[in-house]
Design a protein around this motif. Sequence first.
Motif, PDB file in Angstrom:
ATOM      1  N   GLN A 258       0.809  -1.218   0.000  1.00 49.41           N
ATOM      2  CA  GLN A 258       0.000   0.000   0.000  1.00 49.41           C
ATOM      3  C   GLN A 258       0.844   1.271   0.000  1.00 49.41           C
ATOM      4  O   GLN A 258       0.395   2.305   0.468  1.00 49.41           O
ATOM      5  CB  GLN A 258      -0.945  -0.014   1.212  1.00 49.41           C
ATOM      6  N   HIS A 259       2.060   1.189  -0.548  1.00 43.09           N
ATOM      7  CA  HIS A 259       2.883   2.393  -0.617  1.00 43.09           C
ATOM      8  C   HIS A 259       3.320   2.654  -2.057  1.00 43.09           C
ATOM      9  O   HIS A 259       3.201   1.795  -2.912  1.00 43.09           O
ATOM     10  CB  HIS A 259       4.107   2.277   0.306  1.00 43.09           C
ATOM     11  N   ASP A 260       3.780   3.789  -2.344  1.00 39.91           N
ATOM     12  CA  ASP A 260       4.239   4.317  -3.631  1.00 39.91           C
ATOM     13  C   ASP A 260       3.224   4.081  -4.752  1.00 39.91           C
ATOM     14  O   ASP A 260       2.053   3.870  -4.505  1.00 39.91           O
ATOM     15  CB  ASP A 260       5.653   3.846  -3.990  1.00 39.91           C
ATOM     16  N   SER A 261       3.656   4.102  -5.975  1.00 38.53           N
ATOM     17  CA  SER A 261       2.732   4.016  -7.112  1.00 38.53           C
ATOM     18  C   SER A 261       2.375   2.582  -7.492  1.00 38.53           C
ATOM     19  O   SER A 261       1.610   2.365  -8.419  1.00 38.53           O
ATOM     20  CB  SER A 261       3.345   4.723  -8.324  1.00 38.53           C
ATOM     21  N   PHE A 262       2.916   1.591  -6.798  1.00 43.96           N
ATOM     22  CA  PHE A 262       2.643   0.191  -7.118  1.00 43.96           C
ATOM     23  C   PHE A 262       1.786  -0.457  -6.038  1.00 43.96           C
ATOM     24  O   PHE A 262       2.158  -1.449  -5.439  1.00 43.96           O
ATOM     25  CB  PHE A 262       3.952  -0.589  -7.302  1.00 43.96           C
ATOM     26  N   LYS A 263       0.616   0.114  -5.772  1.00 45.04           N
ATOM     27  CA  LYS A 263      -0.278  -0.431  -4.753  1.00 45.04           C
ATOM     28  C   LYS A 263      -0.983  -1.669  -5.274  1.00 45.04           C
ATOM     29  O   LYS A 263      -1.191  -1.824  -6.473  1.00 45.04           O
ATOM     30  CB  LYS A 263      -1.296   0.619  -4.341  1.00 45.04           C
ATOM     31  N   GLY A 264      -1.384  -2.529  -4.341  1.00 42.25           N
ATOM     32  CA  GLY A 264      -2.117  -3.733  -4.704  1.00 42.25           C
ATOM     33  C   GLY A 264      -1.447  -4.959  -4.124  1.00 42.25           C
ATOM     34  O   GLY A 264      -0.511  -4.868  -3.334  1.00 42.25           O
ATOM     35  N   PHE A 265      -1.935  -6.100  -4.524  1.00 43.03           N
ATOM     36  CA  PHE A 265      -1.394  -7.366  -4.045  1.00 43.03           C
ATOM     37  C   PHE A 265      -0.371  -7.878  -5.042  1.00 43.03           C
ATOM     38  O   PHE A 265      -0.644  -7.925  -6.248  1.00 43.03           O
ATOM     39  CB  PHE A 265      -2.522  -8.381  -3.834  1.00 43.03           C
ATOM     40  N   ILE A 266       0.800  -8.242  -4.532  1.00 36.82           N
ATOM     41  CA  ILE A 266       1.891  -8.702  -5.389  1.00 36.82           C
ATOM     42  C   ILE A 266       2.546  -9.924  -4.750  1.00 36.82           C
ATOM     43  O   ILE A 266       2.552 -10.066  -3.529  1.00 36.82           O
ATOM     44  CB  ILE A 266       2.959  -7.604  -5.612  1.00 36.82           C
ATOM     45  N   PRO A 267       3.124 -10.806  -5.566  1.00 39.15           N
ATOM     46  CA  PRO A 267       3.914 -11.892  -5.001  1.00 39.15           C
ATOM     47  C   PRO A 267       5.276 -11.353  -4.553  1.00 39.15           C
ATOM     48  O   PRO A 267       5.708 -10.293  -5.012  1.00 39.15           O
ATOM     49  CB  PRO A 267       4.058 -12.876  -6.164  1.00 39.15           C
ATOM     50  N   PRO A 268       5.955 -12.063  -3.664  1.00 38.72           N
ATOM     51  CA  PRO A 268       7.294 -11.639  -3.264  1.00 38.72           C
ATOM     52  C   PRO A 268       8.244 -11.650  -4.462  1.00 38.72           C
ATOM     53  O   PRO A 268       8.119 -12.486  -5.350  1.00 38.72           O
ATOM     54  CB  PRO A 268       7.729 -12.688  -2.237  1.00 38.72           C
ATOM     55  N   GLY A 269       9.190 -10.738  -4.446  1.00 39.08           N
ATOM     56  CA  GLY A 269      10.175 -10.692  -5.519  1.00 39.08           C
ATOM     57  C   GLY A 269      10.946  -9.399  -5.482  1.00 39.08           C
ATOM     58  O   GLY A 269      10.662  -8.515  -4.684  1.00 39.08           O
TER      59      GLY A 269
END
Length: 157
Positions: free
Chosen positions: A27-38
Amino acid sequence: MSETVNYKFWTVCMVQDGDSILLLDRQHDSFKGFIPPGGKVEFPESFVEAAIREVKEETGLTVSNLIFKGLYEYVNPAKNDRYIIFNYLTKDFTGSLLDVSLEGKPVWVPIAEAYNLPMQTSIKRRFPYFFEEGTFEIQVEWDNELDKEGKVTIRKT
């Protein structure tokens, strides 16, 4: 005469436990949402080593027996950039989840429900391929003038 191409490498590792997968609620910066680890591959580590390290840093889990699922890449011909993401899946892990990491809160999500979560376009586009037989290659050509995705090519084997 060949031109210099700027290569950057990342990894993603989808961690599966039965009918659930581990995602980060970012929930931070311009890449909000659910993501896998990486994350970024650090020289001179291998792609698998990078994926294992990133999962550990972002979730607290130690993963093993990674299965290569495919490549996701962005190419920007105007800037001679090529960003390549190596995608893995594993069902083998040990350890305890972190309460929170710098990338977001690690959460187990039923795979069927994950399709409805807010995700970046690049994650949503490749998400189903992690759970299918074979491998994938997705190439996205960046339109530098419009500053958005242009041509998208998807290949499955």
